[in-house]
Design a protein around this motif. Structure first.
Motif, PDB file in Angstrom:
ATOM      1  N   LEU A  78       0.825  -1.205   0.000  1.00 48.80           N
ATOM      2  CA  LEU A  78       0.000   0.000   0.000  1.00 48.80           C
ATOM      3  C   LEU A  78       0.863   1.261   0.000  1.00 48.80           C
ATOM      4  CD1 LEU A  78      -2.841   1.289   0.217  1.00 48.80           C
ATOM      5  CD2 LEU A  78      -2.550   1.175   2.692  1.00 48.80           C
ATOM      6  N   LEU A  79       1.883   1.297   0.838  1.00 49.64           N
ATOM      7  CA  LEU A  79       2.767   2.464   0.883  1.00 49.64           C
ATOM      8  C   LEU A  79       3.543   2.621  -0.425  1.00 49.64           C
ATOM      9  CD1 LEU A  79       4.127   2.277   4.538  1.00 49.64           C
ATOM     10  CD2 LEU A  79       2.414   3.841   3.608  1.00 49.64           C
ATOM     11  N   GLY A  80       3.936   1.506  -1.027  1.00 50.12           N
ATOM     12  CA  GLY A  80       4.614   1.568  -2.320  1.00 50.12           C
ATOM     13  C   GLY A  80       3.713   2.130  -3.406  1.00 50.12           C
ATOM     14  N   MET A  81       2.441   1.748  -3.390  1.00 51.06           N
ATOM     15  CA  MET A  81       1.495   2.279  -4.373  1.00 51.06           C
ATOM     16  C   MET A  81       1.261   3.772  -4.166  1.00 51.06           C
ATOM     17  SD  MET A  81       0.777  -0.039  -6.502  1.00 51.06           S
ATOM     18  CE  MET A  81      -0.632   0.644  -7.333  1.00 51.06           C
ATOM     19  N   VAL A  82       1.171   4.201  -2.919  1.00 49.04           N
ATOM     20  CA  VAL A  82       1.006   5.635  -2.639  1.00 49.04           C
ATOM     21  C   VAL A  82       2.227   6.400  -3.126  1.00 49.04           C
ATOM     22  CG1 VAL A  82       0.904   7.331  -0.766  1.00 49.04           C
ATOM     23  CG2 VAL A  82      -0.599   5.336  -0.729  1.00 49.04           C
ATOM     24  N   ARG A  83       3.419   5.856  -2.860  1.00 50.67           N
ATOM     25  CA  ARG A  83       4.645   6.527  -3.304  1.00 50.67           C
ATOM     26  C   ARG A  83       4.706   6.607  -4.824  1.00 50.67           C
ATOM     27  NH1 ARG A  83      10.646   4.698  -3.522  1.00 50.67           N
ATOM     28  NH2 ARG A  83      11.658   6.703  -3.458  1.00 50.67           N
ATOM     29  N   ALA A  84       4.332   5.522  -5.496  1.00 54.75           N
ATOM     30  CA  ALA A  84       4.340   5.528  -6.963  1.00 54.75           C
ATOM     31  C   ALA A  84       3.320   6.536  -7.505  1.00 54.75           C
ATOM     32  CB  ALA A  84       4.033   4.132  -7.492  1.00 54.75           C
ATOM     33  N   GLY A  85       2.174   6.636  -6.866  1.00 58.07           N
ATOM     34  CA  GLY A  85       1.172   7.614  -7.290  1.00 58.07           C
ATOM     35  C   GLY A  85       1.656   9.049  -7.123  1.00 58.07           C
ATOM     36  N   LEU A  86       2.314   9.322  -6.012  1.00 56.57           N
ATOM     37  CA  LEU A  86       2.847  10.670  -5.787  1.00 56.57           C
ATOM     38  C   LEU A  86       3.965  11.000  -6.776  1.00 56.57           C
ATOM     39  CD1 LEU A  86       2.909  10.799  -1.891  1.00 56.57           C
ATOM     40  CD2 LEU A  86       1.331  11.978  -3.438  1.00 56.57           C
ATOM     41  N   ARG A  87       4.817  10.022  -7.068  1.00 55.06           N
ATOM     42  CA  ARG A  87       5.879  10.259  -8.056  1.00 55.06           C
ATOM     43  C   ARG A  87       5.280  10.500  -9.432  1.00 55.06           C
ATOM     44  NH1 ARG A  87      11.279   8.171  -6.908  1.00 55.06           N
ATOM     45  NH2 ARG A  87      11.430   7.868  -9.162  1.00 55.06           N
ATOM     46  N   GLY A  88       4.220   9.771  -9.773  1.00 52.90           N
ATOM     47  CA  GLY A  88       3.549   9.975 -11.058  1.00 52.90           C
ATOM     48  C   GLY A  88       2.914  11.349 -11.154  1.00 52.90           C
ATOM     49  N   ALA A  89       2.300  11.790 -10.068  1.00 53.73           N
ATOM     50  CA  ALA A  89       1.680  13.113 -10.068  1.00 53.73           C
ATOM     51  C   ALA A  89       2.736  14.205 -10.213  1.00 53.73           C
ATOM     52  CB  ALA A  89       0.895  13.309  -8.779  1.00 53.73           C
ATOM     53  N   ARG A  90       3.879  14.029  -9.535  1.00 57.91           N
ATOM     54  CA  ARG A  90       4.964  15.008  -9.658  1.00 57.91           C
ATOM     55  C   ARG A  90       5.507  15.029 -11.079  1.00 57.91           C
ATOM     56  NH1 ARG A  90       7.858  13.448  -4.827  1.00 57.91           N
ATOM     57  NH2 ARG A  90       9.167  12.227  -6.204  1.00 57.91           N
ATOM     58  N   TRP A  91       5.640  13.857 -11.696  1.00 61.04           N
ATOM     59  CA  TRP A  91       6.135  13.777 -13.066  1.00 61.04           C
ATOM     60  C   TRP A  91       5.170  14.462 -14.025  1.00 61.04           C
ATOM     61  CZ3 TRP A  91       4.252  11.486 -17.516  1.00 61.04           C
ATOM     62  CH2 TRP A  91       5.144  11.443 -18.584  1.00 61.04           C
ATOM     63  N   LEU A  92       3.874  14.241 -13.848  1.00 57.70           N
ATOM     64  CA  LEU A  92       2.883  14.901 -14.717  1.00 57.70           C
ATOM     65  C   LEU A  92       2.916  16.415 -14.558  1.00 57.70           C
ATOM     66  CD1 LEU A  92      -0.210  12.549 -14.449  1.00 57.70           C
ATOM     67  CD2 LEU A  92       1.180  13.000 -16.466  1.00 57.70           C
ATOM     68  N   ALA A  93       3.070  16.887 -13.324  1.00 59.02           N
ATOM     69  CA  ALA A  93       3.130  18.332 -13.089  1.00 59.02           C
ATOM     70  C   ALA A  93       4.356  18.935 -13.774  1.00 59.02           C
ATOM     71  CB  ALA A  93       3.158  18.621 -11.599  1.00 59.02           C
ATOM     72  N   ARG A  94       5.506  18.257 -13.664  1.00 60.68           N
ATOM     73  CA  ARG A  94       6.719  18.774 -14.326  1.00 60.68           C
ATOM     74  C   ARG A  94       6.585  18.746 -15.838  1.00 60.68           C
ATOM     75  NH1 ARG A  94      11.216  15.321 -12.148  1.00 60.68           N
ATOM     76  NH2 ARG A  94       9.629  14.484 -10.829  1.00 60.68           N
ATOM     77  N   ALA A  95       5.968  17.701 -16.373  1.00 60.30           N
ATOM     78  CA  ALA A  95       5.819  17.591 -17.821  1.00 60.30           C
ATOM     79  C   ALA A  95       4.886  18.671 -18.359  1.00 60.30           C
ATOM     80  CB  ALA A  95       5.303  16.206 -18.197  1.00 60.30           C
ATOM     81  N   SER A  96       3.794  18.924 -17.655  1.00 60.90           N
ATOM     82  CA  SER A  96       2.869  19.959 -18.132  1.00 60.90           C
ATOM     83  C   SER A  96       3.478  21.351 -17.991  1.00 60.90           C
ATOM     84  CB  SER A  96       1.538  19.867 -17.394  1.00 60.90           C
ATOM     85  OG  SER A  96       1.703  20.178 -16.028  1.00 60.90           O
ATOM     86  N   ALA A  97       4.271  21.581 -16.951  1.00 57.43           N
ATOM     87  CA  ALA A  97       4.937  22.880 -16.798  1.00 57.43           C
ATOM     88  C   ALA A  97       5.957  23.086 -17.910  1.00 57.43           C
ATOM     89  CB  ALA A  97       5.613  22.969 -15.433  1.00 57.43           C
ATOM     90  N   GLY A  98       6.665  22.036 -18.286  1.00 56.84           N
ATOM     91  CA  GLY A  98       7.638  22.141 -19.380  1.00 56.84           C
ATOM     92  C   GLY A  98       6.967  22.438 -20.709  1.00 56.84           C
ATOM     93  N   ARG A  99       5.804  21.795 -20.951  1.00 57.90           N
ATOM     94  CA  ARG A  99       5.078  22.078 -22.193  1.00 57.90           C
ATOM     95  C   ARG A  99       4.548  23.509 -22.193  1.00 57.90           C
ATOM     96  NH1 ARG A  99       1.052  17.928 -21.674  1.00 57.90           N
ATOM     97  NH2 ARG A  99       2.411  16.504 -20.635  1.00 57.90           N
ATOM     98  N   ARG A 100       4.102  23.972 -21.036  1.00 56.04           N
ATOM     99  CA  ARG A 100       3.586  25.341 -20.938  1.00 56.04           C
ATOM    100  C   ARG A 100       4.700  26.342 -21.211  1.00 56.04           C
ATOM    101  NH1 ARG A 100       2.057  25.943 -15.565  1.00 56.04           N
ATOM    102  NH2 ARG A 100       1.187  23.874 -15.802  1.00 56.04           N
ATOM    103  N   ARG A 101       5.907  26.087 -20.641  1.00 54.73           N
ATOM    104  CA  ARG A 101       7.033  26.992 -20.882  1.00 54.73           C
ATOM    105  C   ARG A 101       7.441  26.990 -22.345  1.00 54.73           C
ATOM    106  NH1 ARG A 101      10.560  24.436 -17.386  1.00 54.73           N
ATOM    107  NH2 ARG A 101       9.245  24.271 -15.585  1.00 54.73           N
ATOM    108  N   ALA A 102       7.398  25.817 -22.969  1.00 53.64           N
ATOM    109  CA  ALA A 102       7.777  25.741 -24.395  1.00 53.64           C
ATOM    110  C   ALA A 102       6.776  26.479 -25.255  1.00 53.64           C
ATOM    111  CB  ALA A 102       7.878  24.274 -24.803  1.00 53.64           C
ATOM    112  N   ALA A 103       5.507  26.452 -24.894  1.00 52.73           N
ATOM    113  CA  ALA A 103       4.481  27.143 -25.685  1.00 52.73           C
ATOM    114  C   ALA A 103       4.570  28.659 -25.511  1.00 52.73           C
ATOM    115  CB  ALA A 103       3.095  26.664 -25.265  1.00 52.73           C
ATOM    116  N   GLU A 104       5.021  29.112 -24.326  1.00 51.83           N
ATOM    117  CA  GLU A 104       5.100  30.544 -24.061  1.00 51.83           C
ATOM    118  C   GLU A 104       6.426  31.153 -24.520  1.00 51.83           C
ATOM    119  OE1 GLU A 104       4.543  30.770 -19.880  1.00 51.83           O
ATOM    120  OE2 GLU A 104       2.394  30.369 -19.988  1.00 51.83           O
ATOM    121  N   ALA A 105       7.386  30.351 -24.897  1.00 46.66           N
ATOM    122  CA  ALA A 105       8.712  30.864 -25.276  1.00 46.66           C
ATOM    123  C   ALA A 105       8.573  31.652 -26.583  1.00 46.66           C
ATOM    124  CB  ALA A 105       9.680  29.715 -25.480  1.00 46.66           C
TER     125      ALA A 105
END
Length: 85
Positions: free
Chosen positions: A53-80
């Motif tokens: 259960l703790l491993g699944m929670v950790r994997a979910g949090l890492r996935g959410a962080r990865w998605l946030a970084r990926a969307s921020a990178g796409r947003r920066r590329a679109a605004e450049a």
């Protein structure tokens, strides 16, 4: 080896441990007998489930962080600004 692959193998290990422990514990308690062994097997299964259960929670949090970084990178590329000559 990449960290994500290692974490996935760890979660598979927790699932296998949680599935095999009652089987082996039932076999061993029938062979050896005793309430202490049954209680120990129950505690091991509970620990495998909590770890999974703790491993699944950790994997979910890492996935959410990865998605946030990926969307921020796409947003920066679109605004450049376009600097083509």
């Amino acid at each position: 080896m990449r960290a994500g692959f290692s974490e996935a193998l760890t979660l598979v290990g927790y699932v296998l441990g949680g599935a095999v422990t009652p089987v082996v514990g039932g076999w061993a308690s029938g062979w050896v007998g005793g309430q202490v062994l049954d209680d120990t097997v129950l505690m091991c299964v509970a620990l495998f489930e909590v770890a999974f259960l703790l491993g699944m929670v950790r994997a979910g949090l890492r996935g959410a962080r990865w998605l946030a970084r990926a969307s921020a990178g796409r947003r920066r590329a679109a605004e450049a600004p376009d600097v083509s000559p």
